[in-house]
Design an enzyme around this catalytic site. Structure first.
Site, short mmCIF file in Angstrom:
data_model
loop_
_atom_site.label_atom_id
_atom_site.label_comp_id
_atom_site.label_asym_id
_atom_site.label_seq_id
_atom_site.Cartn_x
_atom_site.Cartn_y
_atom_site.Cartn_z
N THR A 1 0.87 -1.18 0.00
CA THR A 1 0.00 0.00 0.00
C THR A 1 0.91 1.23 0.00
O THR A 1 2.13 1.10 0.15
CB THR A 1 -0.90 0.05 1.25
OG1 THR A 1 -0.10 0.42 2.39
CG2 THR A 1 -1.58 -1.28 1.53
N ASP A 2 0.30 2.40 -0.12
CA ASP A 2 1.12 3.62 -0.08
C ASP A 2 1.83 3.78 1.26
O ASP A 2 2.97 4.22 1.31
CB ASP A 2 0.24 4.86 -0.35
CG ASP A 2 -0.19 4.90 -1.81
OD1 ASP A 2 0.47 4.24 -2.64
OD2 ASP A 2 -1.20 5.56 -2.11
N CYS A 3 1.14 3.38 2.34
CA CYS A 3 1.76 3.54 3.67
C CYS A 3 2.57 2.32 4.10
O CYS A 3 3.43 2.41 4.97
CB CYS A 3 0.71 3.91 4.71
SG CYS A 3 -0.82 2.97 4.57
N TYR A 4 2.28 1.17 3.50
CA TYR A 4 3.04 -0.07 3.80
C TYR A 4 3.50 -0.70 2.48
O TYR A 4 2.88 -1.64 1.99
CB TYR A 4 2.15 -1.06 4.57
CG TYR A 4 1.78 -0.59 5.96
CD1 TYR A 4 2.63 -0.82 7.04
CD2 TYR A 4 0.58 0.08 6.18
CE1 TYR A 4 2.30 -0.38 8.30
CE2 TYR A 4 0.24 0.53 7.45
CZ TYR A 4 1.10 0.30 8.51
OH TYR A 4 0.77 0.73 9.77
#
Lengths: 135, 403
Positions: B138-141
């Site tokens: 994901t964008d954050c992970y």
């Protein structure tokens, strides 16, 4: 006195003959049958402990070989890993010779190796792999 | 005169609390009577050590750099499947989880050499295990793969959390069929070849507090060698079963959910187990202190193996097919003697739970209390008892309508 544990395999032609009688009578060997399976018309297998004079023991085994009985030293043993044992007693009802035994006061399990006939029944019953076959 | 837990803790602090095990209290009550025993004894310690399948542990493994979100992905510890449906780096491993490539029972009976219970044992032994995970980015992970060695020291939290432990009484398992069967109660030989039981009997925590008068949510306990707590009634908690006059259930009844810091625990009291043909699990050691608040409670703790009976259940048919009833009953005194009589046949008995380990736990807990290392807690709520109306029920299966 010498002692030897051996596995004897009898071909079908010999299953009907009193071979163990001759071992006792002619070679003066004490025989303790640890395990025996005889399938008529197929073969027979005996796991025995023979005790007698060193010379008689060797001659007795030669006698068996001369008849066509296959002989093999009992090569494996059961090892009890005390550190792995939790004394749950699950092995107790499976052991046919009380080699695995319990002190009923403390409910602690112990292993009497001399009673063990290496039938291996306990090995798969122990949830902690405290019993191991050693070759 | 009734005592309070607060008063008992004061006595522990002063070093004059009288603590005895659930074995020792039997003779004390027989000798002195309940009134005097209740006055003299402050705490009775209990113990049990047996396979408890509804056990497991959750971990926070710490964030990686760059970050990875295991939630929604897959994760293994020593190739054993973990549950990942939690936040980014929280995982749970259950005692009965198996290794990814375990043939299970496809080669019957399976040996289940290593599973979730063994992972937990290895971790508390201080060993490093292999963590392998893959997930979506994901964008954050952004990270998608992770492979590392990890031990308890590396983790932020490691918590043993068992939804059902400490069964109050249990079945005696037998096999009435003509072939060997492999069960969670061990290998059962045909034609009543053996009878396996699983309870510490007179030492078992809930058999010493049969109506749950002292053990409740928040009770501090000995758990796996460390300290833990009762956090709820266990799953399948079934207080409404048939009981004897003294409150003792005649069948499996109450259960406890427990948790505690895995980092404090040891492999002597948490042990992975493999049941041939059944699966892997975890043996858990639990000890619960029972505060002797009054005469009634001391009477309960004086329970003897002779008084406690368990139902004999056929695991070849009655158990799998859920046929009610039993083929008889036997007391724990009879079970521990080495054989029981079932319909005229002497049947050798085998244990699944370790009585000698249970004794050691009760003694260890006693020692911790008398050496001021363990204080009692007041439960914040008691667990549901006989009149709660709680009854364990079977699943009512309903057809699924396909659109």
């Amino acid at each position: 006195m010498a002692k030897k544990r051996i596995v004897l395999t009898f071909p079908p032609t010999l299953v009907g003959q009193p071979i163990t009688y001759h071992l006792v009578k002619d070679y003066d060997l004490m025989m303790n049958i640890l395990r025996g399976v005889v399938t008529p018309n197929e073969k027979g297998q005996l796991v025995v402990e023979l005790v007698g004079k060193q010379k008689a023991l060797a001659e007795g085994i030669n006698y068996l070989k001369s008849l066509g009985v296959e002989t093999q030293s009992l090569a494996h043993d059961i090892k009890w890993h005390e550190d792995k044992c939790t004394h749950c007693t699950a092995c107790i009802p499976t052991c046919p010779t009380q080699a695995m035994s319990v002190n009923r006061d403390t409910m602690e399990v112990s292993f009497i190796k001399e009673h063990c006939i290496a039938c291996e029944l306990c090995v798969s019953v122990c949830p902690f792999k405290a019993l191991e076959i050693q070759f | 005169m009734p005592k309070t837990i607060k008063e008992i803790n004061e006595k522990i602090k002063k070093g004059n609390a009288v603590v005895v095990t659930a074995e020792e209290i039997i003779d004390i009550v027989a000798e002195k009577g309940t009134k005097k025993a209740a006055k003299e004894v402050d705490i009775v310690t209990t113990g049990t050590f047996g396979p408890m399948c509804s056990s497991g542990a959750y971990f926070n493994i710490g964030h990686t750099k760059p970050r990875i979100k295991l939630g929604g992905g897959t994760c293994y510890l020593n190739d054993t499947t973990c549950y990942t449906g939690l936040a980014a780096v929280d995982i749970y491993i259950g005692a009965t989880a198996v290794q990814e490539d375990d043939p299970k029972n496809s080669v019957f009976p399976g040996v289940f050499k290593y599973g979730g219970g063994h992972v937990i044992e290895d971790l508390v032994e201080g060993k490093s295990v292999v963590l392998r995970a893959s997930t979506y980015g994901t964008d954050c992970y952004p990270r998608k793969k992770l492979e590392t060695l990890i031990s308890l020291r590396d983790m932020n939290e490691a918590v043993l959390f068992n939804p059902r432990n400490c069964y109050q009484n249990y079945n005696i398992a037998v096999n009435l069929s003509d072939k060997v069967i492999y069960t969670y109660m061990g290998t059962l030989k045909p034609h009543l070849g053996n009878a396996n039981y699983c309870s510490a009997g007179q030492l078992s925590p809930l058999l010493n507090d049969p109506l749950y008068k002292t053990i409740g949510i928040g009770t501090r306990i000995f758990l796996g060698g460390g300290e833990g707590y009762v956090v709820w009634q266990g799953t399948q908690h079934n207080p409404g079963v048939k009981r004897k006059k003294n409150g003792l259930p005649q069948t499996p009844a109450g259960t406890l959910a427990v948790m505690g810091d895995l980092k404090q625990m040891s492999s002597e009291w948490l042990r992975g187990a493999s049941f041939t043909g059944y699966g892997s699990t975890l043996n858990v050691g639990i000890g619960i202190p029972i505060p002797i608040l009054n005469e009634e409670i001391v009477k309960y703790t004086a329970v003897k193996d002779e008084d406690i009976t368990a139902p004999i259940v056929d695991y070849s048919k009655a158990y799998p097919e859920v046929v009610p009833g039993s083929v008889g009953e036997a007391s724990y005194a009879q079970l521990k003697s080495g054989s029981i009589n079932i319909s005229g046949k002497e049947v050798p008995t085998g244990g699944i739970s370790s009585y000698s380990k249970a004794v050691k736990i009760a003694q260890l807990l006693k020692k911790r209390i008398t050496s001021k290392k363990f204080y009692l807690t007041e439960p914040v709520a008691l667990i549901p008892s006989v009149k709660s109306g709680i009854n364990f029920k079977l699943l009512n299966e309903r057809p699924v309508k396909r659109k």
